[in-house]
Enzyme design. Structure first.
Site, PDB file in Angstrom:
ATOM      1  N   HIS A  43       1.526   4.845  -2.880  1.00  0.00           N
ATOM      2  CA  HIS A  43       1.722   6.228  -2.420  1.00  0.00           C
ATOM      3  C   HIS A  43       3.139   6.740  -2.698  1.00  0.00           C
ATOM      4  O   HIS A  43       3.325   7.763  -3.378  1.00  0.00           O
ATOM      5  CB  HIS A  43       1.446   6.313  -0.918  1.00  0.00           C
ATOM      6  CG  HIS A  43       0.005   6.274  -0.562  1.00  0.00           C
ATOM      7  ND1 HIS A  43      -0.734   7.404  -0.270  1.00  0.00           N
ATOM      8  CD2 HIS A  43      -0.866   5.235  -0.448  1.00  0.00           C
ATOM      9  CE1 HIS A  43      -1.975   7.066   0.011  1.00  0.00           C
ATOM     10  NE2 HIS A  43      -2.090   5.750  -0.091  1.00  0.00           N
ATOM     11  N   ASN A  58      -6.644  -0.629  -0.945  1.00  0.00           N
ATOM     12  CA  ASN A  58      -6.924   0.399   0.059  1.00  0.00           C
ATOM     13  C   ASN A  58      -8.339   0.343   0.613  1.00  0.00           C
ATOM     14  O   ASN A  58      -8.542   0.342   1.821  1.00  0.00           O
ATOM     15  CB  ASN A  58      -6.672   1.799  -0.507  1.00  0.00           C
ATOM     16  CG  ASN A  58      -6.958   2.877   0.516  1.00  0.00           C
ATOM     17  OD1 ASN A  58      -6.202   3.070   1.468  1.00  0.00           O
ATOM     18  ND2 ASN A  58      -8.071   3.581   0.357  1.00  0.00           N
ATOM     19  N   HIS A 114      -4.337   0.868  -6.402  1.00  0.00           N
ATOM     20  CA  HIS A 114      -4.551   1.481  -5.088  1.00  0.00           C
ATOM     21  C   HIS A 114      -5.948   1.174  -4.565  1.00  0.00           C
ATOM     22  O   HIS A 114      -6.125   0.880  -3.386  1.00  0.00           O
ATOM     23  CB  HIS A 114      -4.333   2.993  -5.159  1.00  0.00           C
ATOM     24  CG  HIS A 114      -4.547   3.668  -3.838  1.00  0.00           C
ATOM     25  ND1 HIS A 114      -5.710   4.357  -3.534  1.00  0.00           N
ATOM     26  CD2 HIS A 114      -3.772   3.726  -2.723  1.00  0.00           C
ATOM     27  CE1 HIS A 114      -5.626   4.821  -2.298  1.00  0.00           C
ATOM     28  NE2 HIS A 114      -4.466   4.459  -1.780  1.00  0.00           N
ATOM     29  N   ILE A 165      -6.532   9.102  -0.846  1.00  0.00           N
ATOM     30  CA  ILE A 165      -6.640   8.848   0.584  1.00  0.00           C
ATOM     31  C   ILE A 165      -5.718   7.685   0.916  1.00  0.00           C
ATOM     32  O   ILE A 165      -5.325   6.921   0.046  1.00  0.00           O
ATOM     33  CB  ILE A 165      -8.089   8.518   1.013  1.00  0.00           C
ATOM     34  CG1 ILE A 165      -8.204   8.373   2.514  1.00  0.00           C
ATOM     35  CG2 ILE A 165      -8.545   7.249   0.319  1.00  0.00           C
ATOM     36  CD1 ILE A 165      -7.871   9.595   3.299  1.00  0.00           C
ATOM     37  N   HIS A 206       0.823  -1.200   0.000  1.00  0.00           N
ATOM     38  CA  HIS A 206       0.000   0.000   0.000  1.00  0.00           C
ATOM     39  C   HIS A 206       0.864   1.259   0.000  1.00  0.00           C
ATOM     40  O   HIS A 206       0.896   2.005  -0.980  1.00  0.00           O
ATOM     41  CB  HIS A 206      -0.947  -0.018   1.204  1.00  0.00           C
ATOM     42  CG  HIS A 206      -1.841   1.185   1.275  1.00  0.00           C
ATOM     43  ND1 HIS A 206      -2.296   1.717   2.453  1.00  0.00           N
ATOM     44  CD2 HIS A 206      -2.362   1.983   0.300  1.00  0.00           C
ATOM     45  CE1 HIS A 206      -3.063   2.763   2.207  1.00  0.00           C
ATOM     46  NE2 HIS A 206      -3.115   2.955   0.910  1.00  0.00           N
TER      47      HIS A 206
END
Length: 925
Positions: A588, A779, A775, A925, A583
């Site tokens: 990110h 997520n 993602h 997010i 993740h």
């Protein structure tokens, strides 16, 4: 009215920019309008071709004079001046659209009324229209200048949006406008949505902005807003070449000084802001460099820590960490999930929980304690936390009930137990989640036996696994290991080599006990995946370098409970690797350099910038918030996951040993893990080894749609075989990603080349997939799967009791207590539930794959591209139907059946809140 007329009066270059501005806006003594002559060249951008301007105020007129341009031969005939225009020029109308704040204090409302008045009388915003054609006298684009003045009689169709008008008369030979320079004369910034120019042939021209315009007080330079026409660098009209270069230079900065909140500067730095060197227990190593490789982050330029010159001083909440101004969260709709909401969770909720539970930070004593979180909730009574009652609700899954001095928090029942509260106990659900859970990207085909470690045997003992051929064959019903490996029926979840180097450190932390784990699965004839053996390796020691334990599910009560504990340790390892590697790191952190390079090297005129722009939204801001409160020393991740203070070091080690750009493409990743084989007859060129692999099956649909859209987009702009290799901005972009953004991997041989359209399409498809589908898949299931602590404990606090351990007798008397006391404490569990809850939430202003924000519909003026995008959107709608059909197919046991939740994480659309579905365009997010 402000009008612009041609004249042959020479350019008066002796008048300063500020003085020119005062005269243009009519701000003289007492703000009165007076007759004078001025030059109307660009603020901060050097002299440009200008024209005689007349300001009308009642029956008074102020004339200004400037140079007249000469018609260029490179006029775009479809957009140039109308031949029926009056002899002195073309009447042009600019509509300037500004978005206002949704929620304002009384003082801000008063300021807005003043701003509204100032704009109305023409003293708030100055705009300068720049032609795509060159004025031979200035060698820059022809220009005409005006002030925003007056209000449009028709209100905007959108709330919190205000429109102003500005009038021009430009010469017949002005050519096609290609840019607008905007100067903000107010004392504070404003948000510019777009400028629309009316009056030229071909209909209105759109200058899509969606940007904050800084005050001239903060930065005297005007902002450059280009028309929504894409140009490769070699195609840039002559009148825009200088502006294209200047805009890029302004975004790059000079790498010096501390960044200010209004800056739009993108630059690189290492992760040297995670710790507090002045506090020994919060000091953390710098990530990025030879010793601890890592992707680069956005530079803030904060001064170094007083205790360690290599570490940057920290900014603590509620003060923001710098990100370029346009990267910050927007305030578009009511109840939007924004920075304030995330900070509310981290700043208010977590301390409130601590105040409530810290005096009794005890383990769960029975499963009823866990159920109470959903059925009864818990009260926050601390007087100091009354202010917490003012912060917004986080998502739609944490229900709140307010009384005068109490606050009741009640969590929504997670999806994993909503249909079947006992599913998490079963082996088939444990296995199913490796294919259809929140972390379906670590399972691999077991391709050879015995299982061997690649770690140094001098440090970590013999490489052979303790899972033997005989042990596996006991679970295979008479089949041989060789046969099931040949038939591709054995799979493995292997965290051994990643975690064993950290075992000694992790187990030295208070309240943390962990093993390096391997789990072997058998794919049965019925199509189900079944775990058959778990190997747990404690830290090696001189006395027992090969102290590996192997567990099977067994049939007696004792073996059954120990098997449960072994599965819990595997889930804890899976949770840590999921959060820190798959993740945080792979989406990110690795996306951040792509975003920085895109802004630094690709002009907003560049077609690839326009393609990538929606996939960069909010990522830098959410990453900055994570460095401040989630992955920092002493932050939520360290407090809640097994690796503790070594969490980011583990992430760095994974980057060094595992991360490769070319393997981030979904088909390549599946083939690397042995979960697919190459097959040219299949749509994505691969065939799944396990057909009922929901993440991969749905993911390939989304990947294929992205790939087709990207290839058609690239083909549209790069029709010449050499156009990719000769695109100077594109080559600088890719070079910077490799050599600056991923500096520690710069010499790796696996970086794709960027020479052909196919190379470019492959690179872009991978980036967009990582930002969107990948993602989303890892997520938005965090709360649905992790919200029930026994299903995915983020840490384990006890080792499995052995027969010679003092705790073994207590385990035999009360195995449930041993299991529950091994899970996170009530405080730890509720902390991580609050964060998972937040991270799984779609905000109300989410922008999903294949959709365009209604306020951004003029992102391009290319009809063919808009048609291709519509085709992409339609394809995603079909994918949604296919996924829904699959979820009803009773043959697919990993996504349908009694009590089995459907696999929806890759459904493209979603509403707001925790929905367990929806693919946002970007890592928001």
């Amino acid at each position: 009215m402000f009008s612009v007329k041609p004249t042959n009066t020479p350019l008066n270059s002796s008048i300063s920019g500020d003085r020119r501005l005062r005269l243009i806006t009519g701000a003289g003594n007492n703000g009165g309008i007076r007759r004078t002559h001025v030059a109307v060249s660009g603020s901060g951008l050097g002299g440009r071709g200008s024209f005689r301007a007349a300001i009308s105020s009642g029956d008074k007129t102020v004339e200004t004079s400037a140079a007249a341009p000469v018609q260029s031969k490179e006029v775009n005939s479809s957009l140039t001046s109308s031949s029926s225009s009056p002899p002195d020029g073309i009447e042009v109308r600019a509509v300037v659209t500004i978005r206002k704040k949704m929620k304002e204090k009384l003082t801000e409302k008063m300021e807005d009324q003043w701003e509204f008045f100032v704009n109305g009388i023409g003293q708030g915003i100055q705009i300068q229209l720049i032609s795509e054609e060159v004025d031979p006298e200035t060698n820059s684009g022809k220009s005409a200048q005006s002030s925003v003045r007056g209000w449009l009689p028709k209100p905007s169709n959108h709330l919190h949006v205000v429109e102003y008008g500005a009038n021009f008369i430009v010469p017949n030979d002005f050519g096609c406008p290609g840019a607008v320079l905007v100067t903000n004369l107010h004392g504070k910034e404003f948000y510019l949505l777009e400028i629309v120019i009316h009056g030229f042939d071909g209909g209105p021209m759109f200058f899509s902005a969606n940007t904050w315009i800084h005050s001239r007080i903060e930065n005297p330079e005007s902002r450059i807003i280009f028309r929504n026409q894409a140009y490769l660098p070699s195609q840039t009209p002559a009148g825009l070449k200088d502006l294209r270069r200047e805009d890029l230079l302004s975004i790059r900065g000079n790498g010096k000084g501390e960044r200010k909140p209004h800056d739009r500067i993108y630059d690189y730095d290492v992760y040297n802001d995670l710790g507090k060197p002045e506090k020994e227990d919060l000091a953390r190593p710098v990530l990025g460099g030879e010793n601890k490789p890592y992707p680069r982050r956005c530079r803030t330029g904060r001064p170094p820590s007083k205790s360690d010159p290599h570490s940057e001083s920290r900014v603590e909440k509620p003060h923001p960490v710098y990100v370029p101004r346009d990267e910050t969260f927007e305030e578009i709709k009511q109840n939007t999930f924004s920075a304030g909401r995330l900070k509310a969770v981290l700043h208010n909720l977590i301390p409130s929980l601590a105040a409530t539970l810290s005096s009794s930070d005890i383990p769960f004593t029975c499963f009823t304690d866990i159920d109470k979180l959903y059925n009864d909730g818990f009260l926050l009574k601390d007087e100091e936390q009354i202010e917490a009652s003012k912060f917004p609700v986080v998502g739609n899954f944490m229900k709140q009930v307010l009384s005068v001095q109490e606050r009741l928090f009640k969590y929504e029942v997670p999806a994993v137990i909503r249909r079947d509260r006992f599913s998490w106990l079963r082996d088939n659900e444990f296995a199913r989640q490796s294919l259809a859970g929140v972390n379906p990207v670590n399972i691999e085909l077991l391709r050879e036996f015995p299982i061997l470690s690649k770690l140094d045997p001098a440090l970590y003992g013999p490489p052979e696994s303790a899972i033997t051929k005989e042990l596996i064959e006991q679970e295979l019903g008479g089949m041989s290991v060789e046969k099931v490996i040949e038939d591709k029926k054995l799979f493995i979840l292997d965290f051994h080599d990643m975690l064993l180097p950290f075992m000694e450190k992790m187990n030295s932390l208070p309240g943390r006990k962990a093993y390096a784990s391997r789990t072997v699965f058998f794919h049965t004839k019925s199509g189900a995946l079944r775990p058959i053996a778990i190997e747990l390796s404690p830290p090696p020691s001189p006395s027992s370098p090969q102290n590996k334990q192997v567990y099977t599910h067994g049939h007696d009560a004792t073996t059954h409970w120990i098997w449960k504990l072994a599965k819990a340790h595997v889930c804890s390892n899976d949770g840590g690797v999921h959060q820190l590697v798959n993740h945080w790191l792979r989406t990110h952190a690795c996306m951040e350099p792509y975003i920085i390079a895109t802004h630094r090297q690709l002009s907003s005129l560049h077609p690839i910038y326009k393609l990538l722009h929606p996939h960069m939204r909010y990522t830098l801001e959410i990453n900055a918030l994570a460095r401040q409160s989630l992955i920092n020393g002493g932050g939520i991740i360290e407090a809640s996951f097994s690796p503790g203070k070594y969490a980011m070091e583990l992430s760095s080690a994974a980057y060094e040993s595992l991360w490769r750009f070319d393997m981030e493409a979904l088909p390549a990743d599946l083939v690397r893990r042995g979960m697919a084989v190459e097959d040219p007859t299949m749509p994505c060129g691969v065939r799944l080894v396990i057909e009922d692999y929901p993440y991969a099956a749905d993911g390939l649909l989304v990947w294929s749609a992205i790939k087709e859209w990207v290839e058609s987009y690239v083909e549209h702009y790069y029709f010449d075989p050499k156009s990719v290799s000769t695109d100077v901005e594109l080559q600088a972009w890719w070079d910077e990603i490799k050599n600056k953004g991923h500096y520690d991997k710069r010499n790796a041989p696996w970086w794709p080349k960027l020479e052909t359209k196919e190379d470019l399409s492959g690179i872009l498809t991978t980036m967009i997939w990582v930002a969107s589908g990948q993602h989303a898949a890892i997520n938005f299931g965090q709360y649905p799967f992790g919200g029930y602590v026994p299903n995915r404990p983020t840490l384990i606090r006890k080792l499995i009791p052995q027969e010679d351990d003092p705790d073994y007798e207590r385990f035999m008397l009360n195995p449930q207590h041993t299991f529950l006391s091994s899970l996170p404490t009530q405080l730890q569990a509720t902390k991580v539930m609050a964060v998972q809850d937040t991270l799984s939430t779609h905000s109300a202003d989410e922008e999903y794959l294949g959709q365009v924000n209604p306020l951004h519909i003029h992102w391009t003026n290319d009809i063919e591209i808009l048609n291709l995008f519509s085709k992409f959107s339609a394809e995603l709608e079909e994918i949604e139907k296919i996924i829904n059909t699959r979820n009803k197919d009773t043959r697919l046991k990993n996504r349908s059946g009694a009590g089995v939740p459907p696999y929806e994480l890759l459904l493209p659309t979603s509403g707001p809140g925790v929905t367990g579905r929806g693919i946002p365009n970007s890592i928001s997010i």
